[in-house]
Write a protein that holds these residues in place. Structure first.
Motif, PDB file in Angstrom:
ATOM      1  N   GLY A 346      32.998  -7.308 -25.655  1.00 31.26           N
ATOM      2  CA  GLY A 346      33.426  -6.022 -25.154  1.00 31.26           C
ATOM      3  C   GLY A 346      32.221  -5.374 -24.319  1.00 31.26           C
ATOM      4  N   VAL A 349      31.879  -7.356 -21.061  1.00 32.84           N
ATOM      5  CA  VAL A 349      33.242  -7.268 -19.972  1.00 32.84           C
ATOM      6  C   VAL A 349      32.973  -5.953 -19.448  1.00 32.84           C
ATOM      7  CG1 VAL A 349      35.636  -6.989 -19.823  1.00 32.84           C
ATOM      8  CG2 VAL A 349      34.586  -8.788 -21.168  1.00 32.84           C
ATOM      9  N   TYR A 350      32.764  -4.829 -20.293  1.00 33.29           N
ATOM     10  CA  TYR A 350      32.487  -3.548 -19.566  1.00 33.29           C
ATOM     11  C   TYR A 350      31.465  -3.351 -18.823  1.00 33.29           C
ATOM     12  CZ  TYR A 350      31.932   1.560 -19.677  1.00 33.29           C
ATOM     13  OH  TYR A 350      31.954   2.966 -18.963  1.00 33.29           O
ATOM     14  N   VAL A 359      38.950  -3.101 -19.961  1.00 34.74           N
ATOM     15  CA  VAL A 359      38.172  -3.902 -21.128  1.00 34.74           C
ATOM     16  C   VAL A 359      39.063  -3.667 -22.383  1.00 34.74           C
ATOM     17  CG1 VAL A 359      35.996  -3.683 -22.709  1.00 34.74           C
ATOM     18  CG2 VAL A 359      35.887  -3.292 -20.187  1.00 34.74           C
TER      19      VAL A 359
END
Length: 486
Positions: A346, A349-350, A359
């Protein structure tokens, strides 16, 4: 997204299928049967690594030889049986299975004396005997309610004959594991007298040999032949005469019990009744019917007639155990590793997109994929450390594929028109479909081989890839399209 967009998404069959599968997986994990008291793990079957338990690795005391001879094979087999005091089974026209651990040097004089020559020599058993051992062990552990047992046949490199069998019993201590392997059940034959009443005839120790399932030439019915000792044959004849089975065989069933459970019941045949009038009969046959059903029943009856004894002796060559406390520790560490993997994914990806609306759906899709995978694995696969590694691998490859889809449709940082979106999405899906096919082909040999440490990893990885391609990627494509359009 507004309520109208959400409603339209829920009406899409891809998203609806994803929701249904997630709900069905949760029901399978927690409500079939109800098991809410077990917390987050529900009905998931954990393997030896996570549950604690014992494993045994046993070596077959048997050899398989190929031979050449100009004399009758029956004479060779008879000489081997007398010299070695062991069962000898003819596998095919050129191979014999000698159910005793004996060296090639000790065998060659016996073959030479019988006018035969050894061509090849392998330690182990034929595939038929190995499958029979596996079937008997399955019967034993299932009879005790241990559905979590894993039984694998191991074949050395360069040989085609299984030499070892490994049994893993989650939640079972070492003493119990050895008892399960070595213990024979109490087998009894009784004869029907009047009504549902039966009388004892003999116990299993009076059965001297048990044949393999064979078809009767006349009727094509499957059956299992077995031989009684002289004492057992005499006791059987006396019971048949005493209770009238010889005069009225159709009304007097022969009932076989294993640990007081009926495993076979059928009337005496007219031919057998006639033979019993003349004298004791040592060789008997129990018929089970025709077709595949008859064969399956005959194979099961063979196991019962042996009272759970393996057809070939085994020696324990390796054993070990995992304490329950250590299994719980592994379980905790696995959960932490999974959560850490999701959190790390997470964050990365953010950092790439700097957009929570992208996300969060990615993580939600990834989590739903794991839930569906666990829901399927709950019925077909134990979760051990290798399987958990497969789950974590699915998380990683899943995010990779979602990033490919997102990057492709966001080419040059602009939100494309619907037509251009579908074209780019189709191109991205083609890329991940090829990658998924490659992973599946690479993992398939491991999934089909009896390698207990790798098979779970391969099965979970293949299932994860299939779920992604068929369910979660199409659903994500629809969801991300709705998000980007806003």
């Amino acid at each position: 997204m507004n309520s109208e967009t959400i409603i339209n998404l829920l009406k899409d069959w891809r998203v609806a299928l994803l929701i249904v599968l997630v709900a069905g997986s949760l029901i399978g994990i927690y409500l079939t049967p109800p098991n809410l008291q077990k917390g987050l793990e529900g009905n998931i079957q954990f393997g030896l690594d996570l549950e604690g338990g014992s494993w045994l690795q046993m070596e077959f005391q048997s050899v398989v030889v190929s031979y050449s001879t100009d004399k009758p094979v029956g004479d060779l087999i008879e000489n081997l049986q007398k010299s070695l005091e062991a069962d000898v089974v003819q596998i095919d026209a050129d191979h014999l299975e000698i159910r005793k651990s004996v060296s090639r040097a000790d065998l060659e004089p016996i073959f030479a004396a019988s006018g035969a020559k050894i061509i090849t020599y392998h330690e182990g058993v034929s595939s038929f005997t190995a499958d029979e051992v596996k079937r008997i062990l399955n019967e034993k552990v299932n009879a005790l309610g241990m559905q979590d047992a894993k039984i694998n046949l191991l074949t050395p490199t360069g040989s085609e004959y299984p030499q070892y069998v490994r049994i893993e019993l989650a939640g079972v201590d070492m003493a119990t594991a050895q008892e399960i392997v070595g213990k024979q059940g109490m087998f009894e034959i009784r004869i029907q007298t009047t009504g549902n009443q039966t009388e004892h005839v003999l116990f299993g120790d009076q059965i001297t040999s048990v044949g393999v399932p064979q078809r009767s030439p006349g009727t094509q019915e499957w059956g299992v032949g077995f031989t009684l000792s002289d004492t057992g044959a005499q006791a059987f004849r006396e019971a048949a005469l005493k209770y009238g089975a010889v005069d009225n065989p159709r009304d007097h069933h022969l009932v076989m019990l294993l640990d007081n459970e009926t495993v076979y019941s059928a009337p005496l045949s007219g031919d057998l009744a006639g033979e019993l009038r003349s004298g004791p009969v040592r060789s008997l046959s129990a018929t089970t019917g025709t077709g595949d059903g008859g064969l399956e029943d005959a194979m099961t009856l063979e196991i019962h007639l042996r009272a759970g004894a393996l057809p070939v002796k085994v020696n324990v060559v390796g054993s070990g155990s995992v304490p329950a406390a250590l299994g719980e520790h592994f379980k905790t560490m696995v959960v932490l590793a999974g959560l850490l993997a999701l959190l790390t994914v997470g964050v990365v990806v953010y950092y790439r997109y700097r957009e929570a609306s992208i996300v969060l759906p990615m993580l939600a899709i990834n989590l739903s994929e794991i839930i569906i995978l666990l829901g399927i694995a709950r019925f077909i696969q134990q979760l051990d450390l290798a399987s958990i590694a497969g789950l974590i691998a699915v998380v990683g490859t899943g995010i990779d594929q979602l990033v490919i889809i997102t990057d492709e449709v966001l080419h040059e940082g602009r939100v494309p028109s619907p037509n251009l979106y579908m074209k780019r999405y189709g191109r991205a899906f083609g890329i991940i479909a090829v990658a998924a096919a490659t992973v599946t082909i690479a993992m398939l040999p491991l999934a089909l081989m009896d390698l207990s440490t790798l098979r779970g990893f391969a099965i979970i990885t293949i299932l994860g890839v299939l779920i992604g391609i068929l369910v979660t990627r199409p659903a994500y494509g629809k969801i991300i399209m709705a998000i980007l359009s806003k």
